[in-house]
Design a protein around this motif. Sequence first.
Motif, PDB file in Angstrom:
ATOM      1  N   ALA A 126     -57.315  17.301  28.548  1.00  0.00           N
ATOM      2  CA  ALA A 126     -58.233  16.869  27.285  1.00  0.00           C
ATOM      3  C   ALA A 126     -58.360  15.118  27.648  1.00  0.00           C
ATOM      4  N   SER A 127     -59.206  14.474  27.128  1.00  0.00           N
ATOM      5  CA  SER A 127     -59.417  13.286  27.354  1.00  0.00           C
ATOM      6  C   SER A 127     -58.793  12.195  26.432  1.00  0.00           C
ATOM      7  N   VAL A 128     -58.453  11.091  26.960  1.00  0.00           N
ATOM      8  CA  VAL A 128     -57.702  10.028  26.088  1.00  0.00           C
ATOM      9  C   VAL A 128     -58.476   8.561  26.303  1.00  0.00           C
ATOM     10  N   PRO A 129     -58.667   8.040  25.046  1.00  0.00           N
ATOM     11  CA  PRO A 129     -59.484   6.900  25.206  1.00  0.00           C
ATOM     12  C   PRO A 129     -58.899   5.894  25.941  1.00  0.00           C
ATOM     13  N   VAL A 130     -57.620   5.661  26.410  1.00  0.00           N
ATOM     14  CA  VAL A 130     -57.147   4.618  27.310  1.00  0.00           C
ATOM     15  C   VAL A 130     -55.909   5.317  27.803  1.00  0.00           C
ATOM     16  N   LEU A 131     -55.470   5.029  29.038  1.00  0.00           N
ATOM     17  CA  LEU A 131     -54.394   5.599  29.789  1.00  0.00           C
ATOM     18  C   LEU A 131     -52.892   5.061  28.929  1.00  0.00           C
ATOM     19  N   ASP A 132     -52.381   6.076  28.546  1.00  0.00           N
ATOM     20  CA  ASP A 132     -51.081   5.937  27.843  1.00  0.00           C
ATOM     21  C   ASP A 132     -50.191   6.005  28.808  1.00  0.00           C
ATOM     22  N   ASP A 133     -49.068   4.842  28.751  1.00  0.00           N
ATOM     23  CA  ASP A 133     -48.093   4.880  29.850  1.00  0.00           C
ATOM     24  C   ASP A 133     -47.082   6.004  29.537  1.00  0.00           C
ATOM     25  N   ARG A 134     -47.069   6.832  28.294  1.00  0.00           N
ATOM     26  CA  ARG A 134     -46.040   7.652  28.329  1.00  0.00           C
ATOM     27  C   ARG A 134     -46.144   8.757  29.223  1.00  0.00           C
ATOM     28  N   PHE A 135     -47.548   9.172  29.529  1.00  0.00           N
ATOM     29  CA  PHE A 135     -48.062  10.253  30.462  1.00  0.00           C
ATOM     30  C   PHE A 135     -47.150   9.746  31.905  1.00  0.00           C
ATOM     31  N   VAL A 136     -47.564   8.578  32.253  1.00  0.00           N
ATOM     32  CA  VAL A 136     -46.819   8.077  33.559  1.00  0.00           C
ATOM     33  C   VAL A 136     -45.317   8.344  33.722  1.00  0.00           C
TER      34      VAL A 136
END
Length: 223
Positions: free
Chosen positions: A157-167
Amino acid sequence: MHATENTMNLEAARAQMLGQQIRAWDVLDKRVLDALHQVPRERFVPDRYRDVAFADIEIPLDHGQHMMAPKIEGRLLQALRITPIDEALVIGTGSGFLTACLACLAERVVSVDIFADFVETAGERLVQSGVDNVELKVMDALALSDTACFDAVAVTASVPVLDDRFVRLLRPEGRLFIVVGRPPVMEARLVTMHPGGESTEASLFETVLTPMINADQAEPFVL
């Protein structure tokens, strides 16, 4: 319709999907193409959409979610460069099709979804398809602990901004596929974690995916 005729029609539709949609969108990795050919996509599509299982469209699922178009799935799988010893994470199990494809490529797959019925149905489909290297979990992906790390992470799914928690879910040399932005402008990105702990991003293509539930909330990890 006789069973043999139906099987022939399915295989013709599968071949057309691979040739006219996926290969045409520069997905040329043989292992990826083999996975997309081997996993019975028609088995993972809701019954009411079985006739368009191989069409170049997003297929609606329950809860306002969607199954990605085949060419997007192909580009995702190719971008992640999965090896047979990788551990992969799928955020958003959905129909279970992408999870099954990753299971063909990786040693082990963890697949999470916020909807229990998606996880239950996907589990049944995976068993029917002979997939036994997947762990399914019902949970909000935003509550994933960053102590669990993977070689590849696919966000469906899409996210509005790249969240560092995924990185932070990536091991050294790990890869993350994620679509960032808001309609109508979204961008598929590949984030790579380097051994020194720094990450880099590469833009892959423009697309639009259903927004991730709760993605606007900046809640901390549950450790």
